[in-house]
Design an enzyme around this catalytic site. Structure first.
Site, short mmCIF file in Angstrom:
data_model
loop_
_atom_site.label_atom_id
_atom_site.label_comp_id
_atom_site.label_asym_id
_atom_site.label_seq_id
_atom_site.Cartn_x
_atom_site.Cartn_y
_atom_site.Cartn_z
CG ASP A 293 49.59 2.89 -16.32
OD1 ASP A 293 48.90 2.20 -17.09
OD2 ASP A 293 50.74 2.61 -15.97
N1 URA Z 1 54.13 2.72 -19.34
C1 URA Z 1 53.56 2.66 -18.12
O1 URA Z 1 54.02 1.95 -17.23
N2 URA Z 1 52.47 3.42 -17.91
C2 URA Z 1 51.93 4.24 -18.84
O2 URA Z 1 50.94 4.94 -18.57
C3 URA Z 1 52.54 4.28 -20.11
C4 URA Z 1 53.63 3.51 -20.34
#
Ligand code: URA
Length: 230
Positions: free
Chosen positions: A102
């Site tokens: 993310d």
């Molecule tokens: N889980 C999430 O919520 N975000 C990420 O970036 C990776 C795993």
């Protein structure tokens, strides 16, 4: 892919012509004449007919990046900096991401131009453990670990997450190991307890840990033995 299929997929040859090319020893894969129609052509093999190069053998490339916060896991984005913007490389258009993170998640990200390698790593059957360091808004309850081990129901996908291991590090920090990569998976798992994830950092993927020497935004080529971990 088999060399006969590779050639007959090209608009210029039909199957009969491909058979003849092979029998007449006019086809070379990585410099060697081949007549066996089963010969494998890989993404990085050079394929020639007579002296014409039909697929040029380029080098496979593999990198680990310490993803900083505030950049998107995409190759292009009209608004934000992307992880590929961090690469100072003339051939970076060839590269893609093996396992997204993310916008504000930091840590280990693998980048390559080898589609077969990244598919192996990310396909669900591989069940590659990914370890995250997590900090949360509220205290992490004693009941989380059991619930994560049993799985969390995700209504949108109508599935229950695979068993995950939670190790408590402090009242609001933990290390979580998951074998999937569902959309916002870690945040949604903590969301089950209405506990917001404030910081998320990927420490490792399978046997490969983020190199401590890399600062956020820095990357390095993978070593041969690291490439072969997957
Ligand atoms: N889980 C999430 O919520 N975000 C990420 O970036 C990776 C795993």
């Amino acid at each position: 892919m088999r060399v006969d299929r590779f050639l007959s997929n090209l608009p210029r040859y039909n199957r009969q012509q491909v058979r003849l090319l092979l029998v007449e020893k006019r086809v070379r894969v990585d410099g060697k004449i081949v007549s066996d129609p089963h010969t494998e052509v890989l993404e990085f093999s050079q394929v020639e007919v007579d002296d014409e190069v039909l697929q040029s053998g380029k080098a496979a490339r593999y990198f680990m990046l310490h993803k900083p916060p505030g950049c998107v896991s995409a190759t292009r984005d009209p608004q934000h900096m992307t992880v590929l913007d961090l690469f100072d490389d003339p051939d970076k258009d060839d590269l893609h991401i093996a396992g997204r993170l993310d916008f504000n998640t930091t840590g280990l990200m693998l980048i390559t131009n080898d589609g077969a390698w990244s598919r192996r790593l990310t396909q669900p059957q591989t069940k590659l453990p990914k370890v995250y360091y997590v900090e949360t808004e509220q205290d992490i309850g004693a009941d989380y670990a059991l619930q994560f081990a049993e799985g969390i129901y995700f209504a949108f996908e109508d599935l229950t997450t695979q068993p995950a291991q939670l190790e408590l590090l402090g009242p609001r920090s933990a290390r979580l190991s998951i074998v999937e990569g569902r959309y916002h998976q870690v945040k949604r798992m903590f969301g089950f307890f209405n506990n917001k994830v404030l910081r998320l950092h990927r420490e490792s993927m399978g046997e490969l840990a983020l190199d401590n020497a890399l600062k956020p935004g820095e990357y390095r080529a993978l070593r041969t033995e690291e490439i072969h971990l997957f």
